[in-house]
Motif scaffolding. Sequence first.
Motif, PDB file in Angstrom:
ATOM      1  N   ALA A  79       0.842  -1.202   0.000  1.00 11.62           N
ATOM      2  CA  ALA A  79       0.000   0.000   0.000  1.00 11.62           C
ATOM      3  C   ALA A  79       0.880   1.258   0.000  1.00 11.62           C
ATOM      4  O   ALA A  79       0.609   2.215  -0.737  1.00 11.62           O
ATOM      5  CB  ALA A  79      -0.935  -0.012   1.208  1.00 11.62           C
ATOM      6  N   LYS A  80       1.949   1.258   0.801  1.00 13.35           N
ATOM      7  CA  LYS A  80       2.861   2.409   0.849  1.00 13.35           C
ATOM      8  C   LYS A  80       3.554   2.623  -0.498  1.00 13.35           C
ATOM      9  O   LYS A  80       3.866   3.758  -0.858  1.00 13.35           O
ATOM     10  CB  LYS A  80       3.903   2.221   1.952  1.00 13.35           C
ATOM     11  N   GLN A  81       3.797   1.537  -1.229  1.00  8.23           N
ATOM     12  CA  GLN A  81       4.417   1.643  -2.557  1.00  8.23           C
ATOM     13  C   GLN A  81       3.409   2.089  -3.619  1.00  8.23           C
ATOM     14  O   GLN A  81       3.770   2.338  -4.765  1.00  8.23           O
ATOM     15  CB  GLN A  81       4.998   0.287  -2.986  1.00  8.23           C
ATOM     16  N   GLY A  82       2.134   2.144  -3.246  1.00  8.08           N
ATOM     17  CA  GLY A  82       1.088   2.534  -4.183  1.00  8.08           C
ATOM     18  C   GLY A  82       0.680   1.417  -5.127  1.00  8.08           C
ATOM     19  O   GLY A  82       0.068   1.659  -6.160  1.00  8.08           O
ATOM     20  N   GLU A 122      -4.495  -0.726  -2.869  1.00  9.55           N
ATOM     21  CA  GLU A 122      -5.204   0.293  -2.093  1.00  9.55           C
ATOM     22  C   GLU A 122      -6.438  -0.315  -1.444  1.00  9.55           C
ATOM     23  O   GLU A 122      -7.009  -1.285  -1.954  1.00  9.55           O
ATOM     24  CB  GLU A 122      -5.590   1.485  -2.963  1.00  9.55           C
ATOM     25  N   THR A 148      -3.645  -1.634  -7.813  1.00  9.41           N
ATOM     26  CA  THR A 148      -3.715  -0.375  -8.557  1.00  9.41           C
ATOM     27  C   THR A 148      -3.105  -0.565  -9.945  1.00  9.41           C
ATOM     28  O   THR A 148      -2.479  -1.593 -10.225  1.00  9.41           O
ATOM     29  CB  THR A 148      -2.928   0.726  -7.819  1.00  9.41           C
ATOM     30  N   LYS A 166      -0.547   0.994 -10.991  1.00 14.17           N
ATOM     31  CA  LYS A 166       0.891   0.896 -10.731  1.00 14.17           C
ATOM     32  C   LYS A 166       1.252  -0.532 -10.300  1.00 14.17           C
ATOM     33  O   LYS A 166       2.292  -1.059 -10.694  1.00 14.17           O
ATOM     34  CB  LYS A 166       1.299   1.895  -9.644  1.00 14.17           C
TER      35      LYS A 166
END
Length: 179
Positions: free
Chosen positions: A50-53, A56, A75, A77
């Motif tokens: 989640a921190k890396q995107g 989510e 995501t 990404k």
Amino acid sequence: MTIQIFILTKLMEGKNYPYNIKKKLSEPIPFDQLAGLTESKLYYHFDSLAKQGLIETVEIIKEEHRPDKQIFEITAKGREELPIKIYKLFETADSIGEMMVGLANIKYVDKDKAIAILEEKLKSSKAKWEYYKSFEQLIEKDKDNEKLIEFLGGYVSTKAEHAIFWLEKLIGQIREGKI
């Protein structure tokens, strides 16, 4: 890295939550126990992704007398990063055993690129094995160490030849579309 690849591939299939993914890992074979995957480790990897995107939270389900359930999805990404993580796994793995999660999810990568990575690994393994074999003439054998040298030499050569054989077989199976 393999846990993160596993999480991303499960989220490629649809929205999911950590406990359910851990449950899938434990049935029918307890891969979670075999790999030493605890819930805290799994949640750590979800948080990291989640921190890396790459993933989510899309929903939080509140149930009475139970902790909130966070539902995640991958995501755009994350979809881009998944093949990169699988390629990196293939590049850094020391054995086919370490590649299993990537191999199980090879449908998410370009197979020609995967083959190229594995062929480079094979070439490197063969060159390293030839280099190690050259040391055989340098070892002084005498009556005291002869059996130990034979044993260790047999072990090392069998292991190296076995790894090369299976890597060649893996490349062939991918090339033929069997994997």
